[in-house]
Design a protein around this motif. Structure first.
Motif, PDB file in Angstrom:
ATOM      1  N   HIS A 144       9.803  -4.990   9.563  1.00  0.00           N
ATOM      2  CA  HIS A 144      10.264  -4.450   8.294  1.00  0.00           C
ATOM      3  C   HIS A 144      10.007  -2.940   8.181  1.00  0.00           C
ATOM      4  CE1 HIS A 144      10.523  -8.697   7.248  1.00  0.00           C
ATOM      5  NE2 HIS A 144      11.269  -8.337   6.226  1.00  0.00           N
ATOM      6  N   LEU A 145       8.822  -2.490   8.582  1.00  0.00           N
ATOM      7  CA  LEU A 145       8.560  -1.054   8.511  1.00  0.00           C
ATOM      8  C   LEU A 145       9.419  -0.299   9.522  1.00  0.00           C
ATOM      9  CD1 LEU A 145       7.155   1.445   7.503  1.00  0.00           C
ATOM     10  CD2 LEU A 145       5.163   0.862   8.903  1.00  0.00           C
ATOM     11  N   SER A 146       9.618  -0.856  10.705  1.00  0.00           N
ATOM     12  CA  SER A 146      10.466  -0.197  11.700  1.00  0.00           C
ATOM     13  C   SER A 146      11.879  -0.003  11.172  1.00  0.00           C
ATOM     14  CB  SER A 146      10.505  -1.025  12.993  1.00  0.00           C
ATOM     15  OG  SER A 146       9.241  -1.065  13.608  1.00  0.00           O
ATOM     16  N   ARG A 147      12.400  -1.056  10.514  1.00  0.00           N
ATOM     17  CA  ARG A 147      13.779  -0.943   9.996  1.00  0.00           C
ATOM     18  C   ARG A 147      13.844   0.037   8.831  1.00  0.00           C
ATOM     19  NH1 ARG A 147      17.663   0.575   9.587  1.00  0.00           N
ATOM     20  NH2 ARG A 147      19.770  -0.309   9.518  1.00  0.00           N
ATOM     21  N   PRO A 205       0.288  -4.876  13.134  1.00  0.00           N
ATOM     22  CA  PRO A 205       1.734  -4.673  13.266  1.00  0.00           C
ATOM     23  C   PRO A 205       2.243  -3.450  12.513  1.00  0.00           C
ATOM     24  CG  PRO A 205       1.266  -7.006  12.979  1.00  0.00           C
ATOM     25  CD  PRO A 205      -0.040  -6.284  12.797  1.00  0.00           C
ATOM     26  N   TYR A 206       1.709  -3.185  11.334  1.00  0.00           N
ATOM     27  CA  TYR A 206       2.136  -1.984  10.605  1.00  0.00           C
ATOM     28  C   TYR A 206       1.786  -0.723  11.386  1.00  0.00           C
ATOM     29  CZ  TYR A 206       3.807  -3.956   6.183  1.00  0.00           C
ATOM     30  OH  TYR A 206       4.538  -4.602   5.213  1.00  0.00           O
ATOM     31  N   LEU A 207       0.587  -0.680  11.968  1.00  0.00           N
ATOM     32  CA  LEU A 207       0.190   0.515  12.712  1.00  0.00           C
ATOM     33  C   LEU A 207       0.987   0.661  14.000  1.00  0.00           C
ATOM     34  CD1 LEU A 207      -3.671   0.451  12.114  1.00  0.00           C
ATOM     35  CD2 LEU A 207      -1.976   1.965  11.069  1.00  0.00           C
ATOM     36  N   TYR A 259       4.582  -8.102   0.684  1.00  0.00           N
ATOM     37  CA  TYR A 259       4.048  -8.012   2.028  1.00  0.00           C
ATOM     38  C   TYR A 259       4.416  -9.218   2.891  1.00  0.00           C
ATOM     39  CZ  TYR A 259       0.161 -10.639  -0.104  1.00  0.00           C
ATOM     40  OH  TYR A 259      -0.598 -11.554  -0.781  1.00  0.00           O
ATOM     41  N   PRO A 260       5.040  -8.942   4.063  1.00  0.00           N
ATOM     42  CA  PRO A 260       5.468 -10.008   4.965  1.00  0.00           C
ATOM     43  C   PRO A 260       4.300 -10.548   5.780  1.00  0.00           C
ATOM     44  CG  PRO A 260       6.151  -7.874   5.810  1.00  0.00           C
ATOM     45  CD  PRO A 260       5.408  -7.615   4.540  1.00  0.00           C
ATOM     46  N   LEU A 261       4.566 -11.603   6.544  1.00  0.00           N
ATOM     47  CA  LEU A 261       3.528 -12.282   7.301  1.00  0.00           C
ATOM     48  C   LEU A 261       3.458 -11.750   8.729  1.00  0.00           C
ATOM     49  CD1 LEU A 261       1.475 -14.726   7.329  1.00  0.00           C
ATOM     50  CD2 LEU A 261       3.348 -16.057   8.315  1.00  0.00           C
ATOM     51  N   GLY A 262       2.280 -11.268   9.132  1.00  0.00           N
ATOM     52  CA  GLY A 262       2.021 -10.943  10.528  1.00  0.00           C
ATOM     53  C   GLY A 262       3.012  -9.973  11.132  1.00  0.00           C
TER      54      GLY A 262
END
Length: 577
Positions: free
Chosen positions: A389-392, A491-493, A380-383
């Motif tokens: 990362h999920l977008s890519r 950020p994930y959402l 899991y990345p920071l902030g």
């Protein structure tokens, strides 16, 4: 449900953020002392002693754990987005020493003299590093001032023959106005080189400078593209579909691997023998009792936890582990694209049911042999890096079949070790309030936890940084029912919204995701800190074995949900055919 977005009544945190961003726009170096006043008056919950003369060693320990051991030598910190950016500004970081921290995954390079370069993958790295470095400097100088007027300080400065054994801990506590626990915390914070670091604190004040090299949003995207380019060759395959559907998971690099790979369970006797010989964290007797009582879940958790130390004492086993995991369709990719976010790919068609932890065995596992999907698990990345990362991953995949997030958080109404399940997330990056249908409820996790409690129907607040919150700030959200403080869910959402809608995520809105998302979204947090309970904080140290139960329970729930969802899909295909 209250649909009004909560608003803070205090602007100290906003003032602090505006202060360091405005100063760091400068093309030259900025002295960290320029941040100190705004930092102190922000009344950060992690640094309540900023305006006192007493060193806040808990805050110092938190900061020191997220900075490298070379910090006593560092005078200048430079932040940049890529090797090219550093080299264009005269910093040949490729030839510098790689340094690491105990509490934060971030690529760092040290020139061996006075300059530390840190690679940043999103604005969250700036929001994280500035308060950490400022706290470190403030507490260092508080200790320097107190030692300067004491006989102990004089001996540390002038007596070259003085040894660590000769330092009276009671005297150190009296000089620095600490209790015995505070002295132990300080020594642990300075790690194995604590005596040399204490000498340096006595000899010199800390006066760091920071500089952010010219960067851009597109550079963040370029960095994550390099990360994806390190993963893509292992993801694309010869058989159809060439780009397989993905179940995206953000967790750590060992939880899913232990549950699905099976190496620790198959090599249990060797790990137990290692535990009896080395007795790490005094766990050998605990391991033996669990075996004698037939407590399979506890034995597995202990095996998983001790596996890292077991492999560390014999690094040659790592190749054996990778071969073993490859037999079950598991590929591990370390530091893809030189971005410090490791990844793992689990080919569901190659899952070996006999190797699975019993807790993740669901009915009809044999159907997975026909699956065309993979699990992509990332460290899991920071902030805001989570968004990139999920977008890519969404851009590079054929189909996203689920997004599952497991991370640590602070809880305002629970205890360390609890698990929180939220269906509302207030994101302080986008200022959006996200409402979504969480794929998990308490019953999905509680069977795998004995000590902690699982709390569902919670509301989470995604903060910009661990230090960027104070009691007044938190109390506003607490009154609105927000009890979970974390850094990645928002950020994930935001990325999930863009995976399901034809435009970018909005800002400062209430966003309903439940009806627009065509796949499961599951968010689980395990509590590592209780800031309203006398700062009963574990942020300054590892959760150690204490945290295994909650992380294992969360990972178990995620793997079971993915297996069940994929098997249901395959069964439906079979019936329709």
């Amino acid at each position: 449900m209250d649909r009004q977005r909560p608003r803070t009544t205090s602007d100290e945190i906003d003032l602090y953020i505006r202060t360091y961003y405005s100063l760091l726009r400068s093309s030259g170096e900025v002295w960290v002392r320029a941040f100190e006043e705004a930092h102190a008056f922000s009344d950060s919950s992690l640094h309540p002693g900023a305006r006192t003369g007493v060193p806040d060693v808990a805050a110092f320990a938190y900061s020191a754990a997220r900075l490298p051991a070379c910090m006593p030598q560092v005078q200048k910190i430079v932040l940049g987005q890529s090797h090219e950016t550093f080299e264009a500004n005269g910093f040949d970081v490729s030839a510098w020493q790689r340094v690491q921290t105990r509490g934060r995954r971030r690529p760092l390079r040290f020139d061996g003299a006075r300059t530390l370069c840190a690679f940043i993958s999103s604005t969250s790295d700036i929001d994280d590093l500035v308060p950490i470095v400022t706290t470190y400097q403030i507490v260092w100088n508080q200790m320097h001032g107190l030692l300067g007027n004491a006989e102990l300080g004089r001996r540390l400065r002038e007596d070259d023959a003085l040894t660590a054994e000769e330092v009276d801990h009671a005297e150190l506590a009296r000089v620095l106005d600490l209790d015995p626990d505070g002295v132990r915390t300080l020594i642990a914070a300075l790690d194995s080189g604590w005596f040399a670091a204490l000498r340096t604190i006595a000899q010199s004040p800390c006066d760091l400078s920071m500089r952010v090299l010219t960067g851009s949003y597109s550079q963040y995207q370029r960095s994550v593209q390099r990360w994806w380019s390190g993963i893509e060759p292992s993801l694309v395959r010869e058989r159809k579909p060439r780009r397989p559907p993905i179940y995206f998971v953000s967790s750590n690099t060992h939880s899913l691997l232990n549950l699905v790979g099976g190496y620790a369970r198959q090599h249990r006797e060797a790990i137990l023998d290692f535990a009896r010989r080395r007795n790490p964290e005094d766990l050998a007797s605990h391991f033996s009792r669990a075996l004698d009582s037939g407590d399979e879940a506890e034995v597995n958790n202990l095996s998983y936890y001790l596996l890292r130390a077991f492999l560390h004492q014999d690094p040659s086993r790592l190749a054996e582990v990778q071969r073993f995991e490859a037999e079950a369709g598991i590929t591990s990719i370390d530091v893809p694209g030189k971005i410090d976010v490791n990844a793992q790919i689990f080919d569901l068609s190659q899952v070996r049911p006999e190797r699975l932890d019993p807790r993740v065995r669901v009915p009809d596992l044999h159907l997975l042999a026909r699956s065309d999907a993979v699990i992509l698990n990332i460290d899991y990345p920071l902030g805001m890096a989570a968004y990139h990362h999920l977008s890519r991953a969404g851009q590079g995949s054929n189909e996203i079949r689920g997004v599952y997030v497991m991370g640590k958080a602070a809880t305002l109404n629970g205890r360390v070790g609890n698990v929180m399940i939220s269906s509302v997330v207030q994101d302080e990056h986008s200022r959006n309030t996200y409402l979504f249908r969480n794929a998990f409820v308490a019953a999905d996790v509680q069977p795998y936890i004995r000590v902690g409690t699982v709390l569902d129907n919670q509301k989470a607040l995604t903060v910009r940084g661990a230090f960027l919150q104070n009691r007044e700030y938190m109390s506003v959200f607490y009154r609105e029912g927000y009890t979970v403080l974390e850094m990645e869910a928002g950020p994930y959402l935001s990325a999930v919204y863009e995976l399901c809608n034809p435009q970018r995520h909005p800002n400062d809105e209430i966003v309903h995701l439940s009806n627009s998302v065509g796949f499961n979204v599951g968010v689980l947090h395990y509590a590592s800190d209780t800031p309203y309970s006398r700062r009963q904080s574990l942020l300054s140290k590892s959760l150690s074995y204490f945290g295994v139960e909650s992380t294992s329970a969360c990972a178990t729930a995620i793997v079971r949900r993915i297996f069940a969802a994929e098997i249901a899909r395959l069964r439906a295909e079979e019936e329709s055919a």
